[in-house]
Design a protein around this motif. Structure first.
Motif, PDB file in Angstrom:
ATOM      1  N   SER A   1       0.813  -1.220   0.000  1.00 30.24           N
ATOM      2  CA  SER A   1       0.000   0.000   0.000  1.00 30.24           C
ATOM      3  C   SER A   1       0.843   1.266   0.000  1.00 30.24           C
ATOM      4  CB  SER A   1      -0.944   0.007   1.207  1.00 30.24           C
ATOM      5  OG  SER A   1      -0.215  -0.014   2.429  1.00 30.24           O
ATOM      6  N   LEU A   2       2.142   1.153   0.323  1.00 25.78           N
ATOM      7  CA  LEU A   2       3.018   2.320   0.366  1.00 25.78           C
ATOM      8  C   LEU A   2       3.590   2.630  -1.019  1.00 25.78           C
ATOM      9  CD1 LEU A   2       5.046   1.601   3.627  1.00 25.78           C
ATOM     10  CD2 LEU A   2       3.152   3.207   3.343  1.00 25.78           C
ATOM     11  N   PRO A   3       4.099   3.859  -1.237  1.00 32.30           N
ATOM     12  CA  PRO A   3       4.764   4.181  -2.514  1.00 32.30           C
ATOM     13  C   PRO A   3       5.969   3.283  -2.760  1.00 32.30           C
ATOM     14  CG  PRO A   3       4.274   6.174  -1.269  1.00 32.30           C
ATOM     15  CD  PRO A   3       3.994   5.024  -0.353  1.00 32.30           C
ATOM     16  N   GLY A   4       6.367   3.186  -4.029  1.00 36.49           N
ATOM     17  CA  GLY A   4       7.416   2.258  -4.428  1.00 36.49           C
ATOM     18  C   GLY A   4       8.738   2.470  -3.729  1.00 36.49           C
ATOM     19  N   THR A   5       9.130   3.724  -3.491  1.00 36.44           N
ATOM     20  CA  THR A   5      10.405   3.988  -2.824  1.00 36.44           C
ATOM     21  C   THR A   5      10.384   3.471  -1.392  1.00 36.44           C
ATOM     22  OG1 THR A   5      10.785   5.943  -4.194  1.00 36.44           O
ATOM     23  CG2 THR A   5      12.056   5.776  -2.172  1.00 36.44           C
ATOM     24  N   ALA A   6       9.255   3.671  -0.700  1.00 35.29           N
ATOM     25  CA  ALA A   6       9.129   3.149   0.659  1.00 35.29           C
ATOM     26  C   ALA A   6       9.146   1.630   0.666  1.00 35.29           C
ATOM     27  CB  ALA A   6       7.851   3.677   1.302  1.00 35.29           C
ATOM     28  N   GLN A   7       8.515   1.016  -0.331  1.00 39.34           N
ATOM     29  CA  GLN A   7       8.548  -0.443  -0.440  1.00 39.34           C
ATOM     30  C   GLN A   7       9.981  -0.934  -0.576  1.00 39.34           C
ATOM     31  OE1 GLN A   7       6.021  -2.585  -0.233  1.00 39.34           O
ATOM     32  NE2 GLN A   7       4.479  -0.992   0.006  1.00 39.34           N
ATOM     33  N   LEU A   8      10.734  -0.261  -1.424  1.00 41.64           N
ATOM     34  CA  LEU A   8      12.126  -0.662  -1.652  1.00 41.64           C
ATOM     35  C   LEU A   8      12.957  -0.506  -0.387  1.00 41.64           C
ATOM     36  CD1 LEU A   8      14.394  -1.512  -3.539  1.00 41.64           C
ATOM     37  CD2 LEU A   8      14.610   0.870  -4.256  1.00 41.64           C
ATOM     38  N   LEU A   9      12.751   0.574   0.336  1.00 45.02           N
ATOM     39  CA  LEU A   9      13.493   0.806   1.562  1.00 45.02           C
ATOM     40  C   LEU A   9      13.215  -0.285   2.594  1.00 45.02           C
ATOM     41  CD1 LEU A   9      15.316   2.649   3.258  1.00 45.02           C
ATOM     42  CD2 LEU A   9      13.260   3.913   3.938  1.00 45.02           C
ATOM     43  N   ILE A  10      11.943  -0.645   2.764  1.00 44.21           N
ATOM     44  CA  ILE A  10      11.569  -1.677   3.739  1.00 44.21           C
ATOM     45  C   ILE A  10      12.153  -3.024   3.344  1.00 44.21           C
ATOM     46  CG2 ILE A  10       9.617  -2.973   4.687  1.00 44.21           C
ATOM     47  CD1 ILE A  10       7.989  -0.355   4.502  1.00 44.21           C
ATOM     48  N   LYS A  11      12.041  -3.358   2.058  1.00 46.49           N
ATOM     49  CA  LYS A  11      12.553  -4.645   1.582  1.00 46.49           C
ATOM     50  C   LYS A  11      14.070  -4.718   1.734  1.00 46.49           C
ATOM     51  CE  LYS A  11      11.634  -8.433  -1.083  1.00 46.49           C
ATOM     52  NZ  LYS A  11      10.462  -9.306  -1.068  1.00 46.49           N
ATOM     53  N   SER A  12      14.764  -3.635   1.400  1.00 41.19           N
ATOM     54  CA  SER A  12      16.215  -3.608   1.528  1.00 41.19           C
ATOM     55  C   SER A  12      16.639  -3.790   2.979  1.00 41.19           C
ATOM     56  CB  SER A  12      16.766  -2.288   0.982  1.00 41.19           C
ATOM     57  OG  SER A  12      16.445  -2.129  -0.379  1.00 41.19           O
ATOM     58  N   ASN A  13      15.909  -3.139   3.865  1.00 42.75           N
ATOM     59  CA  ASN A  13      16.247  -3.215   5.281  1.00 42.75           C
ATOM     60  C   ASN A  13      16.067  -4.617   5.830  1.00 42.75           C
ATOM     61  OD1 ASN A  13      15.031  -2.896   8.325  1.00 42.75           O
ATOM     62  ND2 ASN A  13      16.759  -1.527   7.950  1.00 42.75           N
ATOM     63  N   THR A  14      15.007  -5.309   5.411  1.00 45.05           N
ATOM     64  CA  THR A  14      14.776  -6.645   5.959  1.00 45.05           C
ATOM     65  C   THR A  14      15.794  -7.646   5.404  1.00 45.05           C
ATOM     66  OG1 THR A  14      12.996  -8.146   6.644  1.00 45.05           O
ATOM     67  CG2 THR A  14      13.079  -7.584   4.294  1.00 45.05           C
ATOM     68  N   TYR A  15      16.224  -7.479   4.155  1.00 42.71           N
ATOM     69  CA  TYR A  15      17.291  -8.306   3.593  1.00 42.71           C
ATOM     70  C   TYR A  15      18.598  -8.052   4.349  1.00 42.71           C
ATOM     71  CZ  TYR A  15      20.527 -10.042  -0.106  1.00 42.71           C
ATOM     72  OH  TYR A  15      21.513 -10.684  -0.825  1.00 42.71           O
ATOM     73  N   GLU A  16      18.929  -6.775   4.544  1.00 50.08           N
ATOM     74  CA  GLU A  16      20.168  -6.412   5.232  1.00 50.08           C
ATOM     75  C   GLU A  16      20.200  -6.943   6.664  1.00 50.08           C
ATOM     76  OE1 GLU A  16      23.881  -3.924   5.416  1.00 50.08           O
ATOM     77  OE2 GLU A  16      22.597  -4.577   3.759  1.00 50.08           O
ATOM     78  N   SER A  17      19.104  -6.768   7.398  1.00 55.33           N
ATOM     79  CA  SER A  17      19.077  -7.206   8.798  1.00 55.33           C
ATOM     80  C   SER A  17      19.173  -8.717   8.908  1.00 55.33           C
ATOM     81  CB  SER A  17      17.812  -6.695   9.490  1.00 55.33           C
ATOM     82  OG  SER A  17      16.637  -7.222   8.892  1.00 55.33           O
TER      83      SER A  17
END
Length: 484
Positions: free
Chosen positions: A218-234
Protein backbone atom coordinates in the motif's frame (compact mmCIF):
# COMPACT_ATOMS: atom_id res chain seq x y z
CA UNK A 1 -19.88 -9.66 -29.27
CA UNK A 2 -19.26 -11.75 -26.15
CA UNK A 3 -21.79 -14.54 -25.72
CA UNK A 4 -20.58 -16.54 -22.70
CA UNK A 5 -23.33 -16.42 -20.01
CA UNK A 6 -22.12 -14.47 -16.95
CA UNK A 7 -21.95 -16.12 -13.55
CA UNK A 8 -24.40 -14.35 -11.25
CA UNK A 9 -23.85 -14.02 -7.47
CA UNK A 10 -26.55 -16.66 -6.97
CA UNK A 11 -24.85 -19.35 -9.04
CA UNK A 12 -21.67 -21.30 -8.43
CA UNK A 13 -19.22 -22.70 -10.95
CA UNK A 14 -19.05 -26.46 -11.29
CA UNK A 15 -15.81 -28.22 -10.39
CA UNK A 16 -14.38 -30.69 -12.87
CA UNK A 17 -12.42 -33.25 -10.79
CA UNK A 18 -9.78 -35.54 -12.30
CA UNK A 19 -6.46 -37.23 -11.59
CA UNK A 20 -3.55 -34.84 -11.19
CA UNK A 21 -0.80 -36.94 -12.78
CA UNK A 22 -2.29 -40.26 -13.93
CA UNK A 23 -4.51 -43.12 -12.79
CA UNK A 24 -1.93 -44.23 -10.22
CA UNK A 25 -2.42 -41.06 -8.14
CA UNK A 26 -2.98 -41.76 -4.43
CA UNK A 27 -6.71 -41.92 -3.63
CA UNK A 28 -6.55 -38.78 -1.45
CA UNK A 29 -5.13 -36.63 -4.28
CA UNK A 30 -7.39 -34.89 -6.80
CA UNK A 31 -7.14 -31.93 -9.14
CA UNK A 32 -10.11 -29.70 -9.86
CA UNK A 33 -10.77 -26.81 -12.18
CA UNK A 34 -13.51 -24.23 -12.61
CA UNK A 35 -14.34 -21.74 -15.33
CA UNK A 36 -13.83 -18.12 -14.26
CA UNK A 37 -13.83 -14.86 -16.25
CA UNK A 38 -10.58 -13.53 -17.65
CA UNK A 39 -11.89 -10.00 -17.05
CA UNK A 40 -14.36 -9.51 -14.20
CA UNK A 41 -15.35 -6.22 -15.79
CA UNK A 42 -16.71 -8.31 -18.68
CA UNK A 43 -17.83 -11.57 -17.01
CA UNK A 44 -19.85 -12.57 -20.09
CA UNK A 45 -16.71 -12.68 -22.24
CA UNK A 46 -13.76 -15.08 -22.27
CA UNK A 47 -13.26 -17.59 -19.43
CA UNK A 48 -10.32 -19.82 -18.48
CA UNK A 49 -9.70 -22.85 -16.26
CA UNK A 50 -8.63 -22.00 -12.71
CA UNK A 51 -7.03 -25.13 -11.25
CA UNK A 52 -6.24 -26.46 -7.78
CA UNK A 53 -5.00 -29.68 -6.19
CA UNK A 54 -6.82 -31.23 -3.24
CA UNK A 55 -5.67 -33.53 -0.44
CA UNK A 56 -8.83 -35.22 0.79
CA UNK A 57 -9.07 -35.51 4.54
CA UNK A 58 -9.06 -38.95 6.11
CA UNK A 59 -10.50 -37.60 9.35
CA UNK A 60 -13.89 -38.13 10.93
CA UNK A 61 -14.63 -34.52 11.88
CA UNK A 62 -13.97 -32.39 8.79
CA UNK A 63 -13.90 -28.61 9.04
CA UNK A 64 -14.41 -28.20 5.33
CA UNK A 65 -11.75 -26.87 2.98
CA UNK A 66 -8.58 -24.91 3.72
CA UNK A 67 -7.31 -22.98 0.69
CA UNK A 68 -3.53 -22.59 0.57
CA UNK A 69 -0.97 -20.79 -1.59
CA UNK A 70 2.78 -20.31 -0.98
CA UNK A 71 2.96 -16.79 -2.43
CA UNK A 72 5.69 -15.63 -4.77
CA UNK A 73 3.91 -13.95 -6.44
CA UNK A 74 3.71 -16.66 -9.03
CA UNK A 75 3.84 -19.66 -6.68
CA UNK A 76 1.60 -22.66 -7.32
CA UNK A 77 -0.19 -24.33 -4.43
CA UNK A 78 -0.37 -27.54 -6.44
CA UNK A 79 3.44 -27.81 -6.37
CA UNK A 80 3.42 -27.92 -2.56
CA UNK A 81 0.56 -30.42 -2.53
CA UNK A 82 2.49 -32.69 -4.91
CA UNK A 83 5.61 -32.38 -2.74
CA UNK A 84 3.62 -33.48 0.31
CA UNK A 85 1.65 -36.33 -1.29
CA UNK A 86 3.93 -37.63 -4.04
CA UNK A 87 7.43 -36.88 -2.70
CA UNK A 88 6.77 -37.61 0.97
CA UNK A 89 7.92 -34.15 2.10
CA UNK A 90 5.97 -33.34 5.27
CA UNK A 91 4.44 -29.88 4.83
CA UNK A 92 1.25 -29.65 6.88
CA UNK A 93 0.55 -31.21 10.27
CA UNK A 94 -1.30 -34.52 10.44
CA UNK A 95 -3.94 -32.90 12.67
CA UNK A 96 -4.63 -30.20 10.10
CA UNK A 97 -4.98 -32.74 7.29
CA UNK A 98 -7.28 -34.86 9.45
CA UNK A 99 -9.73 -31.98 9.78
CA UNK A 100 -9.52 -30.10 6.48
CA UNK A 101 -9.54 -30.87 2.79
CA UNK A 102 -6.37 -29.03 1.79
CA UNK A 103 -6.79 -27.02 -1.44
CA UNK A 104 -3.50 -26.04 -3.09
CA UNK A 105 -4.59 -23.11 -5.26
CA UNK A 106 -2.82 -22.07 -8.45
CA UNK A 107 -3.75 -18.40 -8.97
CA UNK A 108 -4.41 -17.18 -12.49
CA UNK A 109 -1.33 -17.25 -14.68
CA UNK A 110 0.54 -19.71 -12.44
CA UNK A 111 1.05 -23.46 -12.15
CA UNK A 112 -1.84 -25.31 -13.75
CA UNK A 113 -4.06 -22.20 -14.14
CA UNK A 114 -3.26 -20.93 -17.63
CA UNK A 115 0.42 -20.37 -16.67
CA UNK A 116 2.15 -17.30 -18.01
CA UNK A 117 4.34 -18.30 -20.95
CA UNK A 118 7.30 -16.25 -22.11
CA UNK A 119 10.39 -16.56 -24.30
CA UNK A 120 13.20 -17.78 -22.00
CA UNK A 121 15.89 -16.79 -24.51
CA UNK A 122 15.02 -13.12 -23.97
CA UNK A 123 14.93 -13.61 -20.20
CA UNK A 124 18.35 -15.27 -20.19
CA UNK A 125 20.03 -12.34 -21.95
CA UNK A 126 22.31 -10.58 -19.47
CA UNK A 127 20.96 -7.04 -19.26
CA UNK A 128 21.93 -5.11 -16.15
CA UNK A 129 19.16 -3.94 -13.81
CA UNK A 130 21.57 -1.33 -12.47
CA UNK A 131 22.12 0.90 -15.53
CA UNK A 132 24.92 3.45 -15.18
CA UNK A 133 23.81 5.72 -18.03
CA UNK A 134 20.86 6.41 -20.29
CA UNK A 135 22.08 4.01 -22.98
CA UNK A 136 22.11 1.11 -20.53
CA UNK A 137 18.72 2.19 -19.17
CA UNK A 138 17.26 2.13 -22.70
CA UNK A 139 18.69 -1.36 -23.22
CA UNK A 140 16.93 -2.50 -20.03
CA UNK A 141 13.63 -0.95 -21.13
CA UNK A 142 13.85 -2.50 -24.60
CA UNK A 143 14.62 -5.92 -23.13
CA UNK A 144 11.69 -5.61 -20.72
CA UNK A 145 9.40 -4.60 -23.55
CA UNK A 146 10.50 -7.47 -25.80
CA UNK A 147 10.20 -10.00 -22.98
CA UNK A 148 6.74 -8.85 -21.87
CA UNK A 149 5.48 -8.79 -25.46
CA UNK A 150 6.61 -12.40 -25.81
CA UNK A 151 4.63 -13.17 -22.66
CA UNK A 152 1.51 -11.52 -24.03
CA UNK A 153 1.80 -13.36 -27.35
CA UNK A 154 2.41 -16.77 -25.76
CA UNK A 155 0.06 -16.46 -22.77
CA UNK A 156 -3.04 -15.02 -24.38
CA UNK A 157 -5.72 -12.80 -22.83
CA UNK A 158 -4.94 -13.73 -19.21
CA UNK A 159 -1.65 -11.80 -19.50
CA UNK A 160 -3.48 -8.48 -19.12
CA UNK A 161 -5.40 -9.62 -16.02
CA UNK A 162 -2.87 -11.16 -13.65
CA UNK A 163 -3.44 -8.62 -10.87
CA UNK A 164 -4.12 -9.68 -7.28
CA UNK A 165 -7.60 -8.11 -7.19
CA UNK A 166 -8.69 -10.46 -9.99
CA UNK A 167 -7.03 -13.37 -8.19
CA UNK A 168 -9.01 -12.53 -5.02
CA UNK A 169 -12.24 -12.66 -7.02
CA UNK A 170 -11.12 -16.02 -8.41
CA UNK A 171 -10.63 -17.27 -4.87
CA UNK A 172 -14.21 -16.41 -3.97
CA UNK A 173 -15.33 -18.36 -7.03
CA UNK A 174 -13.40 -21.33 -5.61
CA UNK A 175 -15.22 -20.92 -2.29
CA UNK A 176 -18.55 -20.90 -4.09
CA UNK A 177 -17.62 -23.92 -6.21
CA UNK A 178 -16.62 -25.86 -3.08
CA UNK A 179 -20.02 -24.93 -1.60
CA UNK A 180 -18.39 -23.42 1.47
CA UNK A 181 -20.22 -20.65 3.35
CA UNK A 182 -16.89 -19.24 4.51
CA UNK A 183 -13.36 -19.24 3.12
CA UNK A 184 -10.65 -20.72 5.33
CA UNK A 185 -7.27 -19.60 4.04
CA UNK A 186 -3.57 -20.06 4.79
CA UNK A 187 -1.55 -17.65 2.67
CA UNK A 188 2.21 -17.29 2.82
CA UNK A 189 4.53 -14.54 1.63
CA UNK A 190 3.01 -12.50 -1.21
CA UNK A 191 -0.26 -14.34 -0.76
CA UNK A 192 -0.72 -12.37 2.43
CA UNK A 193 -1.45 -9.66 -0.14
CA UNK A 194 -3.98 -11.97 -1.79
CA UNK A 195 -5.55 -12.61 1.62
CA UNK A 196 -5.74 -8.95 2.59
CA UNK A 197 -7.20 -8.03 -0.79
CA UNK A 198 -9.80 -10.78 -0.35
CA UNK A 199 -10.55 -9.42 3.12
CA UNK A 200 -11.15 -5.99 1.63
CA UNK A 201 -13.51 -7.35 -1.04
CA UNK A 202 -15.35 -10.15 0.77
CA UNK A 203 -15.13 -9.58 4.55
CA UNK A 204 -18.44 -11.35 5.14
CA UNK A 205 -17.12 -14.53 3.50
CA UNK A 206 -14.06 -15.12 5.71
CA UNK A 207 -13.90 -18.04 8.12
CA UNK A 208 -10.42 -18.58 9.58
CA UNK A 209 -7.59 -16.76 7.85
CA UNK A 210 -3.86 -16.98 8.61
CA UNK A 211 -1.34 -14.83 6.75
CA UNK A 212 2.23 -16.07 7.27
CA UNK A 213 5.05 -13.73 6.15
CA UNK A 214 3.41 -10.38 5.52
CA UNK A 215 3.60 -8.24 2.39
CA UNK A 216 1.94 -4.83 2.25
CA UNK A 217 2.16 -2.96 -1.05
CA UNK A 218 0.00 0.00 0.00
CA UNK A 219 3.02 2.32 0.37
CA UNK A 220 4.76 4.18 -2.51
CA UNK A 221 7.42 2.26 -4.43
CA UNK A 222 10.40 3.99 -2.82
CA UNK A 223 9.13 3.15 0.66
CA UNK A 224 8.55 -0.44 -0.44
CA UNK A 225 12.13 -0.66 -1.65
CA UNK A 226 13.49 0.81 1.56
CA UNK A 227 11.57 -1.68 3.74
CA UNK A 228 12.55 -4.65 1.58
CA UNK A 229 16.21 -3.61 1.53
CA UNK A 230 16.25 -3.21 5.28
CA UNK A 231 14.78 -6.65 5.96
CA UNK A 232 17.29 -8.31 3.59
CA UNK A 233 20.17 -6.41 5.23
CA UNK A 234 19.08 -7.21 8.80
CA UNK A 235 18.66 -10.91 7.98
CA UNK A 236 22.10 -11.01 6.36
CA UNK A 237 23.54 -9.49 9.55
CA UNK A 238 21.88 -12.29 11.53
CA UNK A 239 23.53 -14.72 9.12
CA UNK A 240 26.92 -13.15 9.90
CA UNK A 241 26.25 -13.49 13.65
CA UNK A 242 25.25 -17.12 13.14
CA UNK A 243 28.51 -17.72 11.29
CA UNK A 244 30.44 -16.67 14.40
CA UNK A 245 28.67 -19.19 16.63
CA UNK A 246 28.42 -22.51 14.77
CA UNK A 247 30.69 -24.93 12.99
CA UNK A 248 27.87 -25.42 10.46
CA UNK A 249 28.98 -22.16 8.86
CA UNK A 250 31.81 -22.55 6.37
CA UNK A 251 32.93 -19.01 7.31
CA UNK A 252 33.30 -19.61 11.06
CA UNK A 253 36.23 -17.81 12.69
CA UNK A 254 36.58 -15.64 9.61
CA UNK A 255 35.50 -12.08 8.83
CA UNK A 256 32.25 -13.07 7.12
CA UNK A 257 31.04 -9.47 6.48
CA UNK A 258 34.44 -8.48 5.08
CA UNK A 259 34.62 -11.57 2.85
CA UNK A 260 31.10 -10.88 1.58
CA UNK A 261 31.72 -7.20 0.83
CA UNK A 262 34.98 -7.98 -0.98
CA UNK A 263 33.21 -10.65 -3.04
CA UNK A 264 30.47 -8.22 -4.11
CA UNK A 265 33.01 -5.51 -4.89
CA UNK A 266 35.10 -7.87 -7.01
CA UNK A 267 32.13 -9.29 -8.93
CA UNK A 268 30.90 -5.78 -9.67
CA UNK A 269 33.79 -5.23 -12.08
CA UNK A 270 34.85 -8.83 -12.86
CA UNK A 271 32.18 -11.56 -12.81
CA UNK A 272 33.25 -14.59 -10.73
CA UNK A 273 33.72 -17.79 -12.79
CA UNK A 274 31.27 -20.64 -12.17
CA UNK A 275 33.14 -23.66 -13.60
CA UNK A 276 30.53 -26.15 -12.36
CA UNK A 277 27.80 -24.53 -14.46
CA UNK A 278 26.76 -25.57 -17.92
CA UNK A 279 23.78 -24.63 -20.09
CA UNK A 280 23.42 -28.35 -20.91
CA UNK A 281 23.39 -29.69 -17.33
CA UNK A 282 20.29 -30.91 -15.44
CA UNK A 283 20.17 -27.57 -13.61
CA UNK A 284 21.75 -25.14 -16.11
CA UNK A 285 23.33 -21.94 -14.82
CA UNK A 286 25.55 -19.11 -16.05
CA UNK A 287 29.29 -19.64 -16.54
CA UNK A 288 30.02 -16.69 -14.24
CA UNK A 289 28.20 -14.47 -11.73
CA UNK A 290 27.97 -10.69 -11.43
CA UNK A 291 27.50 -8.86 -8.14
CA UNK A 292 23.81 -8.15 -8.73
CA UNK A 293 23.23 -11.82 -9.58
CA UNK A 294 25.08 -12.98 -6.45
CA UNK A 295 23.08 -10.58 -4.28
CA UNK A 296 19.85 -11.99 -5.72
CA UNK A 297 20.92 -15.58 -5.07
CA UNK A 298 22.04 -14.77 -1.51
CA UNK A 299 18.64 -13.31 -0.67
CA UNK A 300 17.05 -16.53 -1.89
CA UNK A 301 19.59 -18.50 0.14
CA UNK A 302 18.58 -16.69 3.33
CA UNK A 303 14.95 -17.79 2.93
CA UNK A 304 15.42 -21.26 4.40
CA UNK A 305 17.30 -21.13 7.71
CA UNK A 306 17.25 -24.92 8.15
CA UNK A 307 16.23 -25.72 4.61
CA UNK A 308 12.68 -25.82 3.24
CA UNK A 309 10.70 -27.64 0.58
CA UNK A 310 12.29 -25.41 -2.08
CA UNK A 311 15.50 -24.00 -0.59
CA UNK A 312 18.66 -25.29 1.04
CA UNK A 313 19.64 -23.89 4.42
CA UNK A 314 22.21 -21.42 5.70
CA UNK A 315 25.09 -23.94 5.83
CA UNK A 316 24.84 -24.36 2.05
CA UNK A 317 24.70 -20.59 1.61
CA UNK A 318 27.84 -20.10 3.69
CA UNK A 319 29.67 -22.64 1.52
CA UNK A 320 28.52 -20.84 -1.62
CA UNK A 321 29.87 -17.51 -0.33
CA UNK A 322 33.18 -19.08 0.73
CA UNK A 323 33.74 -20.80 -2.61
CA UNK A 324 32.77 -17.68 -4.56
CA UNK A 325 35.25 -15.64 -2.52
CA UNK A 326 37.93 -18.09 -3.69
CA UNK A 327 36.95 -17.73 -7.34
CA UNK A 328 34.24 -20.40 -7.81
CA UNK A 329 30.69 -18.98 -7.92
CA UNK A 330 29.02 -22.20 -9.08
CA UNK A 331 26.72 -22.36 -6.04
CA UNK A 332 25.68 -18.71 -6.45
CA UNK A 333 25.35 -18.57 -10.21
CA UNK A 334 22.05 -17.49 -11.69
CA UNK A 335 20.01 -20.37 -13.18
CA UNK A 336 19.39 -20.47 -16.92
CA UNK A 337 15.68 -20.91 -17.53
CA UNK A 338 14.72 -23.35 -20.28
CA UNK A 339 10.97 -23.68 -19.75
CA UNK A 340 8.48 -21.09 -21.03
CA UNK A 341 6.40 -21.34 -17.83
CA UNK A 342 8.88 -20.49 -15.07
CA UNK A 343 7.48 -19.07 -11.84
CA UNK A 344 10.00 -16.22 -12.28
CA UNK A 345 7.90 -15.10 -15.23
CA UNK A 346 4.59 -15.17 -13.35
CA UNK A 347 6.32 -13.30 -10.49
CA UNK A 348 6.71 -10.34 -12.84
CA UNK A 349 3.31 -10.95 -14.38
CA UNK A 350 1.68 -10.23 -11.01
CA UNK A 351 4.15 -7.63 -9.73
CA UNK A 352 3.92 -5.45 -12.82
CA UNK A 353 0.14 -5.23 -12.53
CA UNK A 354 0.09 -4.64 -8.77
CA UNK A 355 2.75 -1.93 -8.55
CA UNK A 356 3.31 0.95 -10.95
CA UNK A 357 6.81 1.35 -12.38
CA UNK A 358 7.82 4.98 -11.86
CA UNK A 359 11.39 5.11 -13.19
CA UNK A 360 11.68 6.99 -16.47
CA UNK A 361 15.45 7.40 -16.64
CA UNK A 362 18.61 5.82 -15.30
CA UNK A 363 18.79 8.62 -12.73
CA UNK A 364 15.58 7.38 -11.09
CA UNK A 365 17.05 3.93 -10.52
CA UNK A 366 20.44 5.38 -9.58
CA UNK A 367 18.92 7.53 -6.83
CA UNK A 368 17.11 4.50 -5.42
CA UNK A 369 20.36 2.53 -5.37
CA UNK A 370 22.19 5.40 -3.67
CA UNK A 371 19.50 5.41 -0.98
CA UNK A 372 19.61 1.68 -0.34
CA UNK A 373 23.42 1.47 -0.61
CA UNK A 374 23.70 4.09 2.12
CA UNK A 375 21.19 2.42 4.45
CA UNK A 376 21.93 -1.21 3.51
CA UNK A 377 25.68 -1.23 2.74
CA UNK A 378 26.08 -5.02 2.42
CA UNK A 379 23.10 -5.77 0.17
CA UNK A 380 22.95 -2.45 -1.71
CA UNK A 381 19.17 -2.70 -2.24
CA UNK A 382 19.40 -5.66 -4.63
CA UNK A 383 16.02 -7.11 -3.66
CA UNK A 384 13.03 -8.66 -5.39
CA UNK A 385 11.28 -5.30 -4.99
CA UNK A 386 14.06 -3.51 -6.87
CA UNK A 387 14.02 -6.27 -9.49
CA UNK A 388 10.32 -5.67 -10.09
CA UNK A 389 10.73 -1.89 -10.23
CA UNK A 390 13.54 -2.23 -12.76
CA UNK A 391 12.03 -5.01 -14.89
CA UNK A 392 8.50 -3.59 -14.99
CA UNK A 393 9.82 -0.43 -16.66
CA UNK A 394 8.77 -0.78 -20.29
CA UNK A 395 6.31 -3.59 -19.52
CA UNK A 396 3.84 -4.26 -22.34
CA UNK A 397 0.81 -3.37 -20.19
CA UNK A 398 0.24 -0.74 -17.49
CA UNK A 399 -0.32 -1.57 -13.83
CA UNK A 400 -4.06 -1.93 -13.13
CA UNK A 401 -4.19 -2.86 -9.43
CA UNK A 402 -2.42 0.08 -7.82
CA UNK A 403 -5.13 1.17 -5.35
CA UNK A 404 -4.50 -1.04 -2.33
CA UNK A 405 -6.42 1.01 0.23
CA UNK A 406 -8.78 -1.06 2.38
CA UNK A 407 -12.21 0.51 2.90
CA UNK A 408 -13.09 1.10 6.57
CA UNK A 409 -16.69 -0.08 6.17
CA UNK A 410 -15.48 -3.38 4.74
CA UNK A 411 -12.76 -3.83 7.33
CA UNK A 412 -15.27 -3.28 10.15
CA UNK A 413 -17.06 -6.47 9.02
CA UNK A 414 -14.00 -8.69 9.38
CA UNK A 415 -13.74 -11.51 11.90
CA UNK A 416 -10.52 -12.01 13.85
CA UNK A 417 -7.51 -12.89 11.68
CA UNK A 418 -4.02 -14.14 12.51
CA UNK A 419 -0.90 -12.45 11.10
CA UNK A 420 2.52 -14.08 11.53
CA UNK A 421 6.06 -12.90 10.79
CA UNK A 422 9.58 -13.86 11.79
CA UNK A 423 11.79 -11.09 13.16
CA UNK A 424 14.48 -11.61 10.51
CA UNK A 425 12.81 -12.51 7.26
CA UNK A 426 14.82 -11.65 4.11
CA UNK A 427 11.67 -11.19 2.02
CA UNK A 428 8.76 -10.05 4.21
CA UNK A 429 9.41 -7.39 6.82
CA UNK A 430 8.05 -6.98 10.33
CA UNK A 431 7.42 -3.40 9.20
CA UNK A 432 4.90 -4.68 6.67
CA UNK A 433 3.41 -6.94 9.34
CA UNK A 434 2.82 -3.98 11.64
CA UNK A 435 1.43 -1.85 8.83
CA UNK A 436 -1.08 -4.52 7.84
CA UNK A 437 -2.12 -5.09 11.47
CA UNK A 438 -2.94 -1.38 11.74
CA UNK A 439 -5.17 -1.65 8.66
CA UNK A 440 -6.90 -4.91 9.64
CA UNK A 441 -8.36 -3.84 12.96
CA UNK A 442 -9.46 -7.34 13.96
CA UNK A 443 -6.07 -8.94 13.28
CA UNK A 444 -3.73 -10.44 15.87
CA UNK A 445 -0.03 -10.21 15.06
CA UNK A 446 2.39 -12.78 16.49
CA UNK A 447 6.11 -13.03 15.85
CA UNK A 448 8.72 -15.76 15.66
CA UNK A 449 12.06 -14.89 17.26
CA UNK A 450 14.10 -16.38 14.48
CA UNK A 451 15.22 -16.02 10.88
CA UNK A 452 14.03 -17.36 7.57
CA UNK A 453 11.04 -16.75 5.35
CA UNK A 454 7.59 -17.60 6.78
CA UNK A 455 7.02 -19.76 9.85
CA UNK A 456 4.52 -22.56 9.26
CA UNK A 457 7.08 -24.93 7.73
CA UNK A 458 9.44 -24.35 10.67
CA UNK A 459 7.14 -26.76 12.58
CA UNK A 460 7.73 -25.02 15.93
CA UNK A 461 5.62 -23.11 18.44
CA UNK A 462 4.53 -20.58 15.82
CA UNK A 463 3.32 -23.31 13.49
CA UNK A 464 1.37 -24.93 16.32
CA UNK A 465 -0.23 -21.58 17.11
CA UNK A 466 -1.38 -21.32 13.49
CA UNK A 467 -2.83 -24.82 13.71
CA UNK A 468 -4.55 -23.90 16.97
CA UNK A 469 -6.38 -21.06 15.28
CA UNK A 470 -7.22 -22.95 12.09
CA UNK A 471 -8.43 -26.03 13.97
CA UNK A 472 -9.99 -24.65 17.15
CA UNK A 473 -10.24 -20.90 16.70
CA UNK A 474 -7.65 -20.31 19.45
CA UNK A 475 -5.91 -16.96 19.04
CA UNK A 476 -2.64 -16.09 20.82
CA UNK A 477 -2.40 -12.80 22.66
CA UNK A 478 -1.62 -9.76 20.53
CA UNK A 479 2.14 -9.37 20.12
CA UNK A 480 3.08 -12.85 21.37
CA UNK A 481 6.67 -13.72 20.40
CA UNK A 482 7.44 -17.41 20.01
CA UNK A 483 10.93 -18.86 20.25
CA UNK A 484 10.49 -21.30 17.37
Amino acid sequence: MCRVPPLSPRTSPTISWKNCINESDPPNLQCGSIQVPVDYGKPHCEHFNLTFARIKTNGISCLGSLVYNPGGPGGAGSDVVFAHVLKGISVWSAELLAQYDLIGLDPRGTGLSNPMKCDPTIWNQRVSMTPQNEEEFNQLVENNKAFSESCRNLTGPIFDFMDTASAAKDMDMVRRALQEDKLNFLGQSYDSQLGSRYAGLFPQNIGRMVLDGITDVSLPGTAQLLIKSNTYESTLNEFFKWCNTTIQCALINQDAPGIFDKLIGTANTNPIPAPGCSPLSEHPCRSDATSEEILTEVQLGLIGFNGTVSFTGWPALSLGILEASKGNATLLSRPIITTPTSSDFSFLGVACFDCKATSISHIDLLLKRQMTSTLSPHTLGATQTYQAQAQCTGWAAPATNTNHALKPKKIAQLPELLLVNSLWDPSTSIVWANLLREQLLSARLVLRKGAGHTSYFAAGETSRAMDGFLLRGELPEQGTTFKS
